[in-house]
Design a protein around this motif. Structure first.
Motif, PDB file in Angstrom:
ATOM      1  N   LEU A   3      32.059  13.195  99.353  1.00 38.52           N
ATOM      2  CA  LEU A   3      33.266  13.345  98.542  1.00 38.52           C
ATOM      3  C   LEU A   3      33.268  12.425  97.327  1.00 38.52           C
ATOM      4  O   LEU A   3      33.889  12.746  96.311  1.00 38.52           O
ATOM      5  CB  LEU A   3      34.500  13.153  99.407  1.00 38.52           C
ATOM      6  N   SER A   4      32.574  11.290  97.411  1.00 35.90           N
ATOM      7  CA  SER A   4      32.417  10.460  96.200  1.00 35.90           C
ATOM      8  C   SER A   4      31.647  11.234  95.153  1.00 35.90           C
ATOM      9  O   SER A   4      31.984  11.213  93.959  1.00 35.90           O
ATOM     10  CB  SER A   4      31.668   9.158  96.530  1.00 35.90           C
ATOM     11  N   ALA A   5      30.601  11.944  95.603  1.00 42.92           N
ATOM     12  CA  ALA A   5      29.802  12.738  94.664  1.00 42.92           C
ATOM     13  C   ALA A   5      30.632  13.867  94.076  1.00 42.92           C
ATOM     14  O   ALA A   5      30.632  14.099  92.858  1.00 42.92           O
ATOM     15  CB  ALA A   5      28.577  13.296  95.380  1.00 42.92           C
ATOM     16  N   PHE A  19      31.582  14.114  90.163  1.00 38.82           N
ATOM     17  CA  PHE A  19      31.057  15.294  89.474  1.00 38.82           C
ATOM     18  C   PHE A  19      32.180  16.068  88.781  1.00 38.82           C
ATOM     19  O   PHE A  19      32.069  16.450  87.622  1.00 38.82           O
ATOM     20  CB  PHE A  19      30.344  16.197  90.488  1.00 38.82           C
ATOM     21  N   LYS A  20      33.267  16.243  89.495  1.00 43.11           N
ATOM     22  CA  LYS A  20      34.383  17.036  88.968  1.00 43.11           C
ATOM     23  C   LYS A  20      35.050  16.322  87.791  1.00 43.11           C
ATOM     24  O   LYS A  20      35.533  16.973  86.865  1.00 43.11           O
ATOM     25  CB  LYS A  20      35.372  17.272  90.111  1.00 43.11           C
ATOM     26  N   LEU A  65      29.936   1.044 101.660  1.00 45.24           N
ATOM     27  CA  LEU A  65      30.009   0.871 100.207  1.00 45.24           C
ATOM     28  C   LEU A  65      28.868   1.598  99.508  1.00 45.24           C
ATOM     29  O   LEU A  65      29.073   2.304  98.525  1.00 45.24           O
ATOM     30  CB  LEU A  65      29.990  -0.619  99.848  1.00 45.24           C
ATOM     31  N   THR A  66      27.653   1.424 100.031  1.00 47.79           N
ATOM     32  CA  THR A  66      26.510   2.033  99.346  1.00 47.79           C
ATOM     33  C   THR A  66      26.535   3.552  99.473  1.00 47.79           C
ATOM     34  O   THR A  66      26.025   4.245  98.596  1.00 47.79           O
ATOM     35  CB  THR A  66      25.191   1.461  99.869  1.00 47.79           C
ATOM     36  N   ALA A  67      27.126   4.071 100.551  1.00 49.58           N
ATOM     37  CA  ALA A  67      27.288   5.527 100.666  1.00 49.58           C
ATOM     38  C   ALA A  67      28.199   6.027  99.548  1.00 49.58           C
ATOM     39  O   ALA A  67      27.895   6.996  98.845  1.00 49.58           O
ATOM     40  CB  ALA A  67      27.866   5.891 102.031  1.00 49.58           C
ATOM     41  N   ASN A  68      29.327   5.349  99.360  1.00 47.97           N
ATOM     42  CA  ASN A  68      30.245   5.710  98.285  1.00 47.97           C
ATOM     43  C   ASN A  68      29.566   5.619  96.923  1.00 47.97           C
ATOM     44  O   ASN A  68      29.693   6.498  96.076  1.00 47.97           O
ATOM     45  CB  ASN A  68      31.457   4.764  98.283  1.00 47.97           C
ATOM     46  N   ARG A  69      28.845   4.498  96.734  1.00 49.27           N
ATOM     47  CA  ARG A  69      28.240   4.239  95.426  1.00 49.27           C
ATOM     48  C   ARG A  69      27.134   5.251  95.120  1.00 49.27           C
ATOM     49  O   ARG A  69      27.041   5.766  94.011  1.00 49.27           O
ATOM     50  CB  ARG A  69      27.699   2.815  95.431  1.00 49.27           C
ATOM     51  N   ARG A 125      28.631   8.625  94.346  1.00 50.84           N
ATOM     52  CA  ARG A 125      29.209   8.609  93.009  1.00 50.84           C
ATOM     53  C   ARG A 125      28.115   8.725  91.938  1.00 50.84           C
ATOM     54  O   ARG A 125      28.251   9.469  90.956  1.00 50.84           O
ATOM     55  CB  ARG A 125      29.972   7.294  92.857  1.00 50.84           C
ATOM     56  N   ALA A 126      27.019   7.998  92.131  1.00 51.46           N
ATOM     57  CA  ALA A 126      25.918   8.020  91.161  1.00 51.46           C
ATOM     58  C   ALA A 126      25.310   9.422  91.087  1.00 51.46           C
ATOM     59  O   ALA A 126      25.034   9.932  89.996  1.00 51.46           O
ATOM     60  CB  ALA A 126      24.859   6.996  91.546  1.00 51.46           C
ATOM     61  N   ILE A 127      25.130  10.047  92.244  1.00 51.79           N
ATOM     62  CA  ILE A 127      24.524  11.385  92.262  1.00 51.79           C
ATOM     63  C   ILE A 127      25.475  12.395  91.619  1.00 51.79           C
ATOM     64  O   ILE A 127      25.047  13.288  90.879  1.00 51.79           O
ATOM     65  CB  ILE A 127      24.137  11.779  93.702  1.00 51.79           C
TER      66      ILE A 127
END
Lengths: 475, 475
Positions: free
Chosen positions: A15-17, A21-22, A325-329, A332-334
């Motif tokens: 969901l961060s991605a 993206f959106k 945190l790194t999952a979120n980050r 988000r980066a992807i």
């Protein structure tokens, strides 16, 4: 119109991605396929829900499904991805009522991890749980609560597995509980069970609790748990949970401990099922191998979160360190990369914190000396204790700091902190020093805050650096 | 035998130097000349002694005179240095009974700072105090305590100015108090006075409290103090303290505020008296100019602590930032250097923390934008608020983080944090990033600890970095 950005898994990374993206590409389509009913929930908060410190399961949702849809994300719950075809650029989807192939332009595999419950026989008995989804949390809390006190509003009716909750809601609460495994989940669940005033047994196969946090953390946490009456057994492997339909005892070697509830927290594994036949490469860890941008070896297929490896900040090597945190980050980066703004997913230092009642433990980087040697370092390590505040100021408490450095380069490799007075939060100082590639001498020179209510003149981290520096200078 | 290492001033810098020197060169002689009776005391702890949270003045001593002598240090209290002759390598010493010249091999000037009490007429009245020595703290606490409750054991009989204490010990406690100046000392003393349930007035000439901590700190601290009933007046310069022998009122413009006690905390200045005629160069700040090793322009004359400048970690320029940790560190480095192991005194980032009741404030580096521009930067700054823990976890509190960066290089220049839940300690993350020369993007990528009881997924520092990064990217 181009095929959508398809994301498998509706939690932190996925969901961060989707959200990023959106925001970056509002006119493009993003589809999130989640096999369960729950999305975007705070996995790490479940023990505190079970404990009763968090009122409702809904409190653990970062975003409700409605909020996700409002962001323009095509969220499809109850949609399981059973396979990926990177040549055709499609995923196979299964729901309760249909099967279909979904085309993608880019694909993010964010399938997370699953709790390991084996090889323990009887893990499927009623009253035996792993703590890896919200339905389990709801069922355990329902079991712990006397039937007369069950608050239906506290169990979110829209998403929860109501049948499972009701099975336990009508039962008399357990009197004795076994927690199998003394990692994060095990220790946090012990604290949760203790709040219900149960006989709590903690059984851990290694000879330490919380192994990634170092020896001092293990000692202090054992002390804390025993003070609360928790029966802690180290070096004790549980072979079996036994009972007639329901868990009645855990069996470890010759010993049989009667319990009404068994909570298994012996580890998690990356969830790679959906890509197993897709030719997507896994790393040595068993998690999906990715590059600096989260790309797998198959074109247009990304992976992030608990199912993927990340580059370790200290070793520079790919490692599997599943953390929120790194999952979120990375997600988000992807999301940004797929939207057209190439963004590295970053590194992971393995910074983590956990508490057992008032005892706080935190760690970052490489704490274990064997692990450091495997990574090619010559580790030198010191553990000190120092006061958390000026000694004369009320609330000052002993704080243990471990620092590990490489003898040749004198570079900091990792650290751990244990204490009761704002101990865990201090790990961020060490994590920052680590990511800056500081030497121990650099750390010793840091201008950290001194004020009697907050820190002594020489902060515990500075004391540790001073002592470790002395050891590095020693011949 | 060579002439001794002579140190002028027996507090943080002086005794750190003496102790380190004696450890490194146990056979060499070190003489500490202290004009007062108190040595090695925690200046920053005095407000908490006055408040009553610290029982005895002796609790504030890091080392007793006896312990100092045990280390082989020739400690001479009541020995005032009135001049230095760097050509002859002697200092002129005055005691109650004699005057003599003391020869030195190396000299460390560690004369600290003195409280400014002017230009306020009436600052010498009884009942008017500055809070810059232990005798003042003892007198103020004696004044605040009803005569019947005075605990003679809590006032250390060996060192304290007993006459002064007794003057106040027999008096009826004050009912109204004015604190003149809203810096560290002023704010901490307001908290101390409030504990005695007095009418407390805080009068501050600038339009902000705690100016170095930024606007948010000022706003939150004012709010906190007002909630406690403290009368806070900004933009209010006190011209005079009036009274017949004793302080009876403070006068600010047309206003006359009746009080029984006035505490002046309007600043400190470096104490450079003893070297005034010695040809020792001062910096623009008025404090003693030193090089990377704490050496002044005169050979064999060093300076450290609150009387000396230090190199600022962000500007690389000499600045006067009197703080405890760097005084200790610089003293220790000079002790090593004089003993034969040349050791730089290090840099200062100006990291500091202060609290007003439950509101914690901390700062590091350059927070003020005008100051940043003076130093040649093009500052961009953002202030965000974020939760201190996962929002659903009990105890989560709003935390405000300000980050300042240079537009061109995107390098972090400074930061400030305000909040009630372990807010101040988080400044060390920013201080570490600052000293590593990190950019805002580097900070945003930090792998900080996430666990619901300690930090949300996105730590407030990471949120601030993310937002500031957005501003830096904006055209």
């Amino acid at each position: 119109m181009a095929d959508p950005f398809v994301i498998v898994g509706g939690d932190a990374a996925g969901l961060s991605a989707a959200s990023k993206f959106k925001r970056e590409a509002p006119d493009r389509e993003v589809v999130v396929l989640e096999r369960g009913r729950w999305v975007s929930y705070a996995h790490c908060g479940m023990p505190y829900y079970v404990k009763g410190e968090v009122e409702s399961l809904s409190d653990l949702l970062s975003l409700s499904p409605a909020e996700i849809v409002e962001r323009g994300i095509d969220l499809r719950r109850g949609h399981e991805v059973t396979g990926v075809d990177p040549d055709a650029k499609t995923v196979r989807v299964r729901t309760d009522s249909e099967r279909y192939d979904q085309a993608y332009g880019d694909l993010l595999v964010a399938t997370g991890a699953r709790a390991v419950d084996g090889p323990i026989d009887g893990a499927d008995l009623e009253g035996a749980f792993t703590m890896h989804d919200m339905d389990a949390a709801a069922a355990v809390r329902a079991f712990l609560t006397p039937p007369a006190e069950i608050d239906p509003d506290a169990v979110d009716g829209e998403y929860v597995d109501r049948d499972r909750v009701e099975t336990y809601a009508t039962r008399e609460p357990p009197e004795a509980v076994a927690v199998v495994g003394g990692g994060y989940v095990g220790v946090e669940m012990v604290e949760a069970f203790e709040a219900y005033d149960l006989d709590v047994h903690l059984l851990q196969r290694p000879d330490r609790l919380l192994p990634p946090f170092g020896e001092t953390a293990s000692e202090r946490v054992i002390e804390t748990l025993r003070e609360r009456g928790v029966r802690v057994r180290l070096g004790t492997a549980v072979d079996e949970i036994v009972g007639d339909g329901r868990a009645e005892a855990v069996v470890a070697g010759d010993e049989r401990i009667p319990v009404d509830l068994a909570l298994i927290g012996i580890g998690i594994r990356p969830n790679t099922g959906p890509i197993e036949d897709a030719g997507v490469e896994l790393g040595d860890s068993g998690a999906i191998a990715v590059d600096d941008y989260g790309r797998t070896n198959r074109e247009h297929v990304y992976a992030a979160g608990d199912c993927a490896e990340m580059c370790h900040a200290v070793t520079g090597e790919p490692e599997w360190v599943p953390l929120g945190l790194t999952a979120n980050r990375a997600g988000r980066a992807i999301g940004a990369t797929v939207a057209g703004d190439p963004t590295p997913v970053g590194e992971i230092a393995g910074t983590a914190a956990v508490k057992a009642f008032e005892t706080e433990c935190a760690r970052t980087g490489i704490v274990d000396r064997d692990r450091a040697r495997e990574a090619g370092f010559d580790p030198v390590s010191e553990t000190i204790t120092a006061s958390s505040r000026s000694g004369y100021y009320p609330g000052a408490a002993e704080t243990a700091v471990t620092l590990v450095a490489d003898r040749e380069t004198e570079r900091l490799l990792g650290g751990a902190i244990v204490g009761t007075d704002r101990a865990a939060i201090r790990i961020d100082t060490i994590a920052t020093a680590l990511e800056a590639g500081m030497t121990v001498a650099d750390v010793e020179r840091l201008d950290l805050a001194y004020a009697p209510p907050f820190s002594p003149v020489w902060d515990p981290v500075l004391v540790a650096a001073k002592v470790l520096n002395g050891s590095l200078d020693a011949p």
